[in-house]
Design an enzyme around this catalytic site. Sequence first.
Site, short mmCIF file in Angstrom:
data_model
loop_
_atom_site.label_atom_id
_atom_site.label_comp_id
_atom_site.label_asym_id
_atom_site.label_seq_id
_atom_site.Cartn_x
_atom_site.Cartn_y
_atom_site.Cartn_z
N GLY A 71 0.81 -1.51 0.32
CA GLY A 71 0.26 -0.20 -0.16
C GLY A 71 1.22 1.38 -0.37
N THR A 72 1.99 0.78 0.88
CA THR A 72 2.81 2.19 0.84
C THR A 72 3.06 3.31 -1.22
OG1 THR A 72 3.70 1.61 2.89
CG2 THR A 72 5.07 3.13 1.24
N ASN A 151 -6.86 4.60 9.92
CA ASN A 151 -6.31 3.39 10.11
C ASN A 151 -6.52 2.97 12.36
OD1 ASN A 151 -5.10 5.11 9.52
ND2 ASN A 151 -2.97 4.53 10.44
N HIS A 201 -1.90 -7.10 2.62
CA HIS A 201 -2.05 -7.83 3.78
C HIS A 201 -2.90 -7.37 4.57
CE1 HIS A 201 0.23 -5.75 6.22
NE2 HIS A 201 0.14 -4.47 5.49
N THR A 239 10.16 -7.74 -12.36
CA THR A 239 9.45 -9.28 -12.49
C THR A 239 8.80 -9.09 -11.54
OG1 THR A 239 11.35 -10.25 -13.84
CG2 THR A 239 9.96 -11.52 -13.18
N CYS A 327 4.97 3.42 16.37
CA CYS A 327 5.93 3.19 17.25
C CYS A 327 7.10 2.95 16.24
CB CYS A 327 5.67 2.16 18.06
SG CYS A 327 7.35 1.31 18.80
N1 PLP Z 1 -2.38 3.62 4.55
C1 PLP Z 1 -3.14 2.95 5.49
C2 PLP Z 1 -4.39 3.68 5.46
C3 PLP Z 1 -2.64 1.85 6.25
O1 PLP Z 1 -3.38 1.78 7.45
C4 PLP Z 1 -1.25 1.00 5.79
C5 PLP Z 1 -1.26 0.29 6.43
O2 PLP Z 1 -0.52 0.28 7.66
C6 PLP Z 1 -0.44 1.82 4.51
C7 PLP Z 1 -1.36 2.79 4.18
C8 PLP Z 1 0.17 1.31 4.19
O3 PLP Z 1 0.43 -0.70 3.41
P1 PLP Z 1 1.12 -1.35 3.05
O4 PLP Z 1 1.34 -1.77 5.27
O5 PLP Z 1 0.88 -2.13 2.59
O6 PLP Z 1 2.68 -0.65 3.04
#
Ligand code: PLP
Length: 388
Positions: A71-72, A151, A201, A239, A327
């Site tokens: 996601g990052t 989150n 995940h 890849t 943290c």
């Molecule tokens: N965006 C939100 C709101 C999240 O809670 C998280 C992960 O906790 C992310 C993005 C990042 O996702 P990833 O862990 O797949 O990099």
Amino acid sequence: MPQRSYFDWNATAPLRPEAREVLERALSLPGNPSSVHAEGRAARRLIENAREEVASLVGARPGDVFFTSSGTEANMLALTPAIETAAEKRPRSRLLLSAIEHASVRAGGRFPREAIEEIAVGSDGRIDLAALAEAVAKSPRPLVSLMLANNETGVLQPVAEAAGIVHAGGGLLHVDAVQAVGRIACDMAMLGADLLTLSGHKIGGPKGTGALVRKDDDIHLADPLIRGGGQERGLRAGTENVAGIAAFGAAAALARYDCDTEARHMRSLRDLLETGLKAISPGAVIFGAEVNRLPNTTLFAVEGLKAETAVIAMDLEGVAVSSGAACSSGKVQPSHVLAAMGVLPELTRGAVRVSLGWTTTEADVDLFLSAWRKLTTALSKERRGMAA
Ligand code: PLP
């Protein structure tokens, strides 16, 4: 091994057994998805099936899904001045974010610091739409990035209303739906999202998988993060993580079929947990309780009780929860989310996040409540001892 109860699903969810099966099978395939022979085509099929599943989960077309490593990375890929549409090829010079975004959005992607503006949230944890409208009016054609569900608090953001404001101002909207997908319905058109981020995940896929989805092919990201062999239609070279992507697809299919049932299950257990918590600690403050939240998340604090103390004590009793504060490198930082909501630091320091998932049971909730009772009883005994 004594019973353990996992209440940290917002950090990560366990791999779904069906996703594990797909993962293991895919790991034994030899082919590179870019190869034309049968082995290569078999690997390609796995990726394209997964693309269809991920697209269906958010109401998109498969051709608009781009797989990433997380996601990052998807957030980083989306947040660039170089987002073009057929009508607009000029770079976008402003990035507007809510004050409660995840660190991967707060970092601002490829925008320079001075081009980024934070939009306030109210004490209920929802973005201030009037402040957003004001910022959009001052920033021509901004890129706006908003999360669908926070989150830490689980509070749902008024994304569809925000989309109306952003589009009326000539802007584009990126939605970080990492915590919302699979827990509530997420349809790109209904949200008004131009771009949307998912993470594998959080929905029972493997860690290290994610996707960026665009509304349609009118949106063009002209600035890939990784250049090279042209994979993911030129947007993400390297890849592909075939097994990871295939298992992400399997998790996406289950998340789509089971979303409503799982949400009902989590909500009923979460409500049971909150009722029990209030009975043991009547002074507990549950953040965002007065507005719509994810069905699986409770962020709460009890004055005078530090989150680190609570997390360690609960862990010793077999219960995994997390502190609401971020943290990193062993240092606990005060939560920027609670600070943005105007919560006093005394209370912020005690914020404990409990997040549930599809395998959480009533026995887990019972274990949480008995551990919490033990912790608060020990604490009040200690205080009485100190006062004597
Ligand atoms: N965006 C939100 C709101 C999240 O809670 C998280 C992960 O906790 C992310 C993005 C990042 O996702 P990833 O862990 O797949 O990099």
